[in-house]
Motif scaffolding. Structure first.
Motif, PDB file in Angstrom:
ATOM      1  N   LEU A  36       3.094   0.218  -3.153  1.00  0.00           N
ATOM      2  CA  LEU A  36       3.901   1.534  -2.874  1.00  0.00           C
ATOM      3  C   LEU A  36       5.604   1.678  -3.391  1.00  0.00           C
ATOM      4  CD1 LEU A  36       4.571   5.053  -1.741  1.00  0.00           C
ATOM      5  CD2 LEU A  36       6.021   3.992   0.221  1.00  0.00           C
ATOM      6  N   ASP A  37       5.585   2.538  -4.439  1.00  0.00           N
ATOM      7  CA  ASP A  37       6.043   3.179  -5.555  1.00  0.00           C
ATOM      8  C   ASP A  37       6.828   4.897  -5.191  1.00  0.00           C
ATOM      9  OD1 ASP A  37       8.659   2.815  -7.180  1.00  0.00           O
ATOM     10  OD2 ASP A  37       7.964   1.911  -8.950  1.00  0.00           O
ATOM     11  N   GLU A  38       7.756   5.036  -4.472  1.00  0.00           N
ATOM     12  CA  GLU A  38       7.625   6.666  -4.624  1.00  0.00           C
ATOM     13  C   GLU A  38       9.624   6.626  -4.984  1.00  0.00           C
ATOM     14  OE1 GLU A  38       7.319   9.235  -4.079  1.00  0.00           O
ATOM     15  OE2 GLU A  38       5.755   9.416  -2.945  1.00  0.00           O
ATOM     16  N   ILE A  41       8.320   3.620   9.158  1.00  0.00           N
ATOM     17  CA  ILE A  41       8.531   4.594   9.503  1.00  0.00           C
ATOM     18  C   ILE A  41       9.821   5.160   9.118  1.00  0.00           C
ATOM     19  CG2 ILE A  41       9.010   5.951  11.485  1.00  0.00           C
ATOM     20  CD1 ILE A  41       6.723   4.210  13.082  1.00  0.00           C
ATOM     21  N   ILE A  42      10.001   6.128   8.847  1.00  0.00           N
ATOM     22  CA  ILE A  42      12.102   6.885   8.380  1.00  0.00           C
ATOM     23  C   ILE A  42      12.091   8.074   9.603  1.00  0.00           C
ATOM     24  CG2 ILE A  42      13.052   7.625   6.748  1.00  0.00           C
ATOM     25  CD1 ILE A  42      12.005   6.067   4.594  1.00  0.00           C
ATOM     26  N   ASN A  83       5.545   9.004   7.906  1.00  0.00           N
ATOM     27  CA  ASN A  83       4.960   7.626   8.368  1.00  0.00           C
ATOM     28  C   ASN A  83       4.320   6.716   7.362  1.00  0.00           C
ATOM     29  OD1 ASN A  83       2.900   7.731   9.522  1.00  0.00           O
ATOM     30  ND2 ASN A  83       4.021   8.641  11.191  1.00  0.00           N
ATOM     31  N   THR A  84       3.857   6.186   7.173  1.00  0.00           N
ATOM     32  CA  THR A  84       2.396   5.450   6.492  1.00  0.00           C
ATOM     33  C   THR A  84       1.631   4.875   6.874  1.00  0.00           C
ATOM     34  OG1 THR A  84       3.549   3.378   6.219  1.00  0.00           O
ATOM     35  CG2 THR A  84       4.573   5.097   4.337  1.00  0.00           C
ATOM     36  N   SER A 117       0.756  13.559   0.170  1.00  0.00           N
ATOM     37  CA  SER A 117       0.085  13.578   1.425  1.00  0.00           C
ATOM     38  C   SER A 117      -0.757  12.060   1.553  1.00  0.00           C
ATOM     39  CB  SER A 117      -0.592  14.663   1.651  1.00  0.00           C
ATOM     40  OG  SER A 117      -1.326  14.908   0.269  1.00  0.00           O
ATOM     41  N   ASN A 118      -0.965  12.208  -0.047  1.00  0.00           N
ATOM     42  CA  ASN A 118      -1.403  10.500   0.413  1.00  0.00           C
ATOM     43  C   ASN A 118      -0.912   9.447   0.818  1.00  0.00           C
ATOM     44  OD1 ASN A 118      -4.090  11.581  -1.034  1.00  0.00           O
ATOM     45  ND2 ASN A 118      -3.364  11.788  -2.680  1.00  0.00           N
ATOM     46  N   VAL A 119       0.711   9.405   0.839  1.00  0.00           N
ATOM     47  CA  VAL A 119       1.121   8.264   0.851  1.00  0.00           C
ATOM     48  C   VAL A 119       1.935   8.616   2.585  1.00  0.00           C
ATOM     49  CG1 VAL A 119       3.414   6.641   0.478  1.00  0.00           C
ATOM     50  CG2 VAL A 119       2.087   7.980  -1.023  1.00  0.00           C
ATOM     51  N   TRP A 120       2.206   9.301   2.908  1.00  0.00           N
ATOM     52  CA  TRP A 120       3.216  10.040   3.832  1.00  0.00           C
ATOM     53  C   TRP A 120       2.400  11.230   5.470  1.00  0.00           C
ATOM     54  CZ3 TRP A 120       7.403   7.214   3.874  1.00  0.00           C
ATOM     55  CH2 TRP A 120       8.001   7.053   2.868  1.00  0.00           C
ATOM     56  N   ASN A 121       2.662  10.399   6.057  1.00  0.00           N
ATOM     57  CA  ASN A 121       3.008  11.258   7.341  1.00  0.00           C
ATOM     58  C   ASN A 121       3.747  12.151   8.120  1.00  0.00           C
ATOM     59  OD1 ASN A 121      -0.030  11.000   7.320  1.00  0.00           O
ATOM     60  ND2 ASN A 121       0.174   8.965   8.065  1.00  0.00           N
ATOM     61  N   THR A 122       4.002  13.291   8.250  1.00  0.00           N
ATOM     62  CA  THR A 122       4.997  13.533   8.885  1.00  0.00           C
ATOM     63  C   THR A 122       4.461  14.124  10.696  1.00  0.00           C
ATOM     64  OG1 THR A 122       5.078  15.368   7.112  1.00  0.00           O
ATOM     65  CG2 THR A 122       6.370  15.667   9.225  1.00  0.00           C
TER      66      THR A 122
END
Length: 572
Positions: free
Chosen positions: A227-229, A508-509, A328-329, A238-243
């Motif tokens: 991952l390089d965000e 997770i952040i 989160n991922t 949305s392909n990387v992060w879930n809310t």
């Protein structure tokens, strides 16, 4: 002229004195004459060339004034000032000492005045100038001579002693007898000293070299990017992060509602903002008489109680007073051994709790938390540095694991700043994770917050090593209402020497507010609630006017800002 005598000639003087002269002249002992004989004064009977030795001052004075064939100047001691001119020659003058108010009276009462001796004008007072300093009489009649013209005030009178040139002159060979013959063992001592210096330098170099090479490092060439965000787009990928959207407290009894609202989760200036806000700004009556359901709750199908809250003052229930965000991922980006690097700026404000951490993708192998482990790359508090239990000038990292929900261990470490805090600017928080070691640090490796090295690599995770050995778990423990035997669940499940941290973890952040897990200790820093209280969130809400004042108006200072997120995995 009338004769006068020394004090020692008093008996003879009484025989010579007669008539009116004797009656008018005061006795010689009534005044202090400078040529009275005593230690330190010149010999009054000193010999004059061509004349016989005198035995009294009378013969000296008579010979001087009666004879005209001698071309001698009158007596002129340094303290007498202006010298009297010899007969037939002009008078000369010289510098004199300061006048004394008692000089006239002293002269008038002297034998010289009574004998009508010729006398030049003088302003000096009679004193004993030749006495040694310890025997010189103490008198206010004498004062030191005035400074010379042009002299600086305070400058000592007289010439300063010349500096010695002997001290700086090099010694001659005769003054250095030890150089004539070399002392025994001189060469041995010299060589021994050089050998000690060389061995010390070599030992220090070897210590530095082996110490540097013994530090385990992650081979960057073996890492593959996952991952390089950089948040350059206008929205989260949305392909990387879930809310995560809910108000269930996330197992810590947290007091916030996590949302996807643009006020709480947004991208600006190519940075991700997790921004806290007050629920009361959007929802009325959060303390009493209202119900609130979180829009688009992600737990609506599995846990509806984490999607709705009702305020009831009698029961001590309130609607969560803070709105924030959590992403989160899970199921999209995870790593097993590798590296995670997040560049972020911490928020400012009392009871805010920012975190960057990791959980395992699969909890079936070892079990639910804490049996499958937890990796906390960063945890911090938004309270000011004056907070007594590590405020915003501290960041912390930890590993959490255990064989039972009621029995777990935490390995942790931290870093701090003395003159600043981590909410003042961006810092890079990094995890390096391999089979051999786990290292977490801030900005550079030398500022490690937590470092675990030399894990047991001799086979499986047994009692002789690994995280089981580090935990030092008891043989039995209380699990709920029953006492159970504590087993090595990781060895039983076939885990390796570093289980449970031998499986894929996701990132997770989040930004929390408050909580009842003990992250904010009771009775510290003005904490307005108790973790064990059934009305903890209500007590926190009632104190809103106080803690909300510490939250900056600027979103840049209040928000948890993420500049970049990078993940690598050890290539397989």
């Amino acid at each position: 002229m009338p004769p006068f005598y020394l004090a020692e000639d008093a008996p003879h003087r009484r025989r010579a004195a007669s008539g009116d002269d004797a009656a008018a002249r005061p006795p010689p002992s009534a005044f202090a004459f400078p040529f009275q004989a005593h230690a330190g004064n010149p010999d009054p009977g000193m010999r004059i060339p061509g004349q016989p030795r005198r035995t009294s001052l009378e013969s000296l004075a008579a010979s001087y004034y009666e004879r005209t064939d001698l071309d001698l100047p009158p007596p002129n001691a340094p303290f007498m000032g202006t010298a009297a001119a010899a007969p037939g020659s002009p008078a000369t003058s010289s510098d004199s000492l300061p006048p004394s108010p008692s000089s006239t009276s002293l002269y008038k009462s002297s034998a010289g005045a009574a004998a009508a001796l010729p006398r030049v004008s003088s302003t000096h007072s009679f004193r004993a100038p030749f006495l040694a300093p310890p025997s010189r009489p103490t008198s206010s009649l004498w004062s030191p001579p005035p400074p010379q013209a042009g002299a600086t005030p305070g400058t000592p009178v007289g010439k300063a002693p010349h500096p010695s040139t002997r001290l700086t002159a090099p010694l001659t060979q005769s003054e250095k007898p030890w150089t004539a013959k070399r002392q025994p063992y001189t060469y041995r001592s010299y060589l021994l000293t050089l050998a000690c210096i060389f061995l010390g330098a070599a030992g220090a170099a070897a210590l530095c070299f082996f110490g540097y090479t013994s530090v385990p490092l992650l081979d960057e060439s073996r890492l593959c990017s996952v991952l390089d965000e950089s948040f350059s787009g206008g929205a989260l990928d949305s392909n990387v992060w879930n809310t995560e959207i809910q108000l269930g407290g996330f197992g810590n009894g947290e007091f916030q509602i996590t949302t996807d609202d643009p006020d709480n989760l947004f991208i600006a200036n190519e940075q991700l903002y997790l921004h806290p806000s007050l629920t009361s700004d959007k929802v009325p009556n959060i303390l009493d008489g209202n119900s609130y359901t979180v829009p688009r709750c992600t737990l609506a199908q599995t846990n509806k109680t984490a999607c709705t809250a009702t305020s009831n003052a009698q029961l001590g229930r309130v609607i969560n007073p803070v709105m924030s965000a959590r992403i989160n991922t899970q199921g999209k980006k995870s790593i097993k051994y590798g590296k995670v690097s997040v560049r972020a700026k911490l928020p400012r404000g009392d009871w805010l709790w920012p975190a960057i951490w990791m959980l395992p993708e699969d909890t079936q192998k070892y079990g639910k938390w804490p049996m499958s482990g937890e990796i906390d790359i960063l945890e911090a508090r938004g309270n000011a540095p004056t907070y007594p239990r590590q405020g915003s000038n501290y960041v912390r990292s930890s590993l959490n694991y255990g064989p039972l929900p009621s029995l777990y261990r935490q390995l942790y470490g931290w870093q701090s700043q003395k003159r600043s805090s981590y909410d003042k600017g961006f810092h890079t928080y990094t995890l390096e994770w391999t089979e051999r070691f786990i290292r977490m640090y801030v900005d550079k490796r030398i500022t490690a917050t937590l470092e675990l090295d030399h894990l047991d690599t001799k086979g499986k995770n047994s009692k002789s090593g690994g995280f089981w050995s580090r935990g030092k778990f008891p043989k039995t423990a209380q699990n709920g209402s029953t006492e159970v035997v504590v087993e090595n669940i990781w060895e039983k499940a076939g885990g390796g020497h570093n289980a449970p941290f031998d499986q894929p973890f996701y990132l997770i952040i989040n930004l929390a507010a408050g909580g009842t897990s003990g992250w904010f200790p009771d009775d510290e820093g003005g904490k307005p609630w108790y973790d064990t209280s059934l009305t903890a969130m209500r007590d926190f809400t009632r104190d809103q006017d106080n803690w909300s004042k510490t939250w900056p108006e600027s979103k840049d200072d209040r928000a948890f800002r993420i500049d970049s997120v990078k993940m690598w995995e050890v290539c397989r």
